[in-house]
Scaffold this motif. Structure first.
Motif, PDB file in Angstrom:
ATOM      1  N   PRO A  73       0.824  -1.208   0.000  1.00 41.00           N
ATOM      2  CA  PRO A  73       0.000   0.000   0.000  1.00 41.00           C
ATOM      3  C   PRO A  73       0.857   1.258   0.000  1.00 41.00           C
ATOM      4  N   PHE A  94       3.153   2.497  -1.856  1.00 40.35           N
ATOM      5  CA  PHE A  94       3.344   3.286  -3.066  1.00 40.35           C
ATOM      6  C   PHE A  94       2.112   4.080  -3.467  1.00 40.35           C
ATOM      7  N   MET A  95       0.965   3.451  -3.394  1.00 40.80           N
ATOM      8  CA  MET A  95      -0.236   4.188  -3.776  1.00 40.80           C
ATOM      9  C   MET A  95      -0.514   5.328  -2.795  1.00 40.80           C
ATOM     10  N   GLU A  96      -0.201   5.090  -1.532  1.00 38.66           N
ATOM     11  CA  GLU A  96      -0.399   6.156  -0.552  1.00 38.66           C
ATOM     12  C   GLU A  96       0.562   7.306  -0.844  1.00 38.66           C
TER      13      GLU A  96
END
Lengths: 345, 345
Positions: free
Chosen positions: A80, A82-84
């Motif tokens: 998670p 990277f997307m955050e």
DNA sequence: CTGAAAGCGCTTACAG
DNA sequence: CTGAAAGCGCTTACAG
């Protein structure tokens, strides 16, 4: 009119020159308040949106920032983190109507090639560098290109490359002291990729804290952040004698895999084994027991990085003068949850 | 020379006109083979890279594709689906040296506004539409803008919007038949967001299969793909009497949360409860037991979508003529793992 | 096959 | 404060 309106259309409608329209639209001096009002009204009415290519060509700015990610797609998808991070970056960028251009790359050479091309094409105004390595060539190579950049990670030793980072030492001490206080004396760690800069900081952070606490048996084994490797290493730890009573994982995905192995071996968590995860994503709250983890605000980390890059793009003079800023973000702190408890001998 | 070389520099060095350089560089007729060779050699030697803005301005193409994602950042981060999809798209795009511009949005109106702006600015040549809704306004609104687009999802009823999709009916039947064969008669489902198109296909797919098999007690409750909601619903299912012997989850994250709840309640998986996940990400293999799931190649799904969009951008005439293509990808298939087993009464 | 020129839609000194 | 003009770096008809 079916054609997109241009400043020439607005100029004609307003009875002024194209230059005046440009000044009015960009809020620059050179037109009277009344004329400006009139021009803006007409532009709005016509639904004018400036052509990015034309603006880029004359102003030589792309109004876009690049992000090249060099991780296997499956790791990117799984974490998670990277997307955050992207979400944090994107929020700042779009607020300034900057675009975010993303490219996945495989090798370091390919990554540098992407930067060279982006910059030569003027497709981006600057880039955000992730996953800093030990002796990362980008630290020298990217500033050498003249390409504005901000490193997301550190601290790094560089006068030329700006960076946004947080301390990795303190959390290591906090984790070990917490586990020590719970009575744990045999503690092991499943670490991240050894060539990543923050892994080395954690290596020394854990090493120093372990030495200070007299945890002689403390050991780290490096893995690649995937569940498979973490499971294999955890299995090795848990089948050794005497086995550790607590294991620290360098990310959430590996911690979940470790929890799975404990279940598989019939070792109760936290009664017989405590688990701590780094990177407190919502994943840590999906499991039973929920995972104790080191919490940091990844979205803020991303937005702070984008903010710094935007600031440097806005003021190239300041960006060129003096040593590059190095911004420290709040240190990760421990969020105790269900996966940690008192040690049993 | 410290300045970036332009075609004018090459033209001067080669002793030809800028036009000739352009023709040579773009592999178009208009220059002799010998001249072309010479020009290319000089361009390479000078390290020439065309300025994107200049090319965009005269060719009126951005050489970029846009992707607006309308999901909360935490959901995006949590679901490997999106990064895998992006990775698939990106691989095709960068192979054709197209950029991928990403923006996160909150509302549908904001999303449409982003498309309008991108298109008006000519920042992108086309867009990829994710997360199709029931009666999705984008299906009409985006083609109406004249903005080339491919819907990633479907099937949809549209002559104008191209789409790439896979069947959601068949997997529903496969899952229920599998569980039925294992003896399960009380089966429940934790579904995805009810307004998403594929959720409705699954609703009917499961409904029909359940009716066919005579599974009268089959029920679905809709959730938002987060672990919290899934945990709450699973808890409700598992504390009802008689409780289901199998639960199907519409994504992997919810399935993991469901597994956590089973552990929490001391219900053994798969001995007392079988669990099936949709979207076979590596997450499904992290847990113990590993999760039985519906496997589809998300990366291929993304690359197929990008491919179709690129094809339509390359041939606008064909893209304008006839009904838009609707490409069906391979149907998801069941991968049985540790979380499913024979039902116990 | 090749050259000279116009044009894409903006920005920005430079004169009035 | 305003206008006319040049220029950003390409592409593309249009003549030779």
């Amino acid at each position: 009119m079916t054609r997109r309106p241009t400043i020439a259309d607005i100029a004609q409608a307003a009875g002024v020159s194209k230059g005046a329209v440009s000044y009015a639209l960009n809020g620059r001096p050179g037109v009277s308040a009344a004329t400006r009002e009139r021009i803006l009204a007409i532009a709005t009415e016509m639904g004018f949106v400036p052509n990015r290519a034309a603006r880029s060509l004359s102003a030589s700015t792309a109004q876009a920032v690049g992000l090249a990610l060099r991780r296997p797609a499956r790791v990117l998808g799984l974490e998670p983190f990277f997307m955050e991070l992207i979400s944090g970056m994107e929020s700042k960028l779009s607020a300034e109507s900057f675009g975010l251009t993303i490219q996945l790359v495989v090798t370091q050479e390919e990554e540098l090639e992407v930067y060279r091309r982006w910059w030569a094409e003027r497709r981006v105004d600057g880039v955000l560098l992730c996953d800093l390595h030990v002796d990362d060539v980008r630290v020298e190579a990217v500033p050498a290109l003249g390409l504005p950049a901000v490193a997301v990670g550190g601290p790094i030793e560089s006068e030329r490359l700006a960076s946004v980072w947080h301390d990795d030492h303190e959390p290591c001490a906090e984790v070990l002291e917490y586990l020590y206080a719970l009575g744990h004396r045999r503690i092991a760690r499943v670490a991240g990729l050894p060539h990543l800069l923050h892994t080395t900081y954690r290596d020394s952070g854990f090493g120093e804290a372990a030495a200070r606490l007299g945890l002689e048996s403390f050991q780290s084994i490096h893995a690649d952040y995937t569940g498979e490797q973490a499971a294999r290493i955890t299995r090795r730890y848990l089948t050794s004698t005497p086995r550790p009573t607590a294991i620290v994982f360098d990310n959430d995905v590996m911690a979940i895999a470790g929890l799975g192995v404990a279940h598989e071996l019939g070792i109760a968590v936290p009664e017989e084994l405590s688990i701590v995860a780094w990177d407190d994503s919502p994943l840590c709250r999906l499991t039973h027991p929920t995972l104790t983890s080191l919490t940091r605000d990844v979205t803020a980390y991303g937005s702070r990085s984008a903010e710094l890059l935007l600031a440097r793009l806005k003021d190239p003079a300041a960006a060129g003068a003096g040593p590059a800023p190095s911004i420290r973000c709040p240190t990760a702190s421990l969020s105790p949850r269900g996966s940690t408890g008192p040690a049993v001998a």
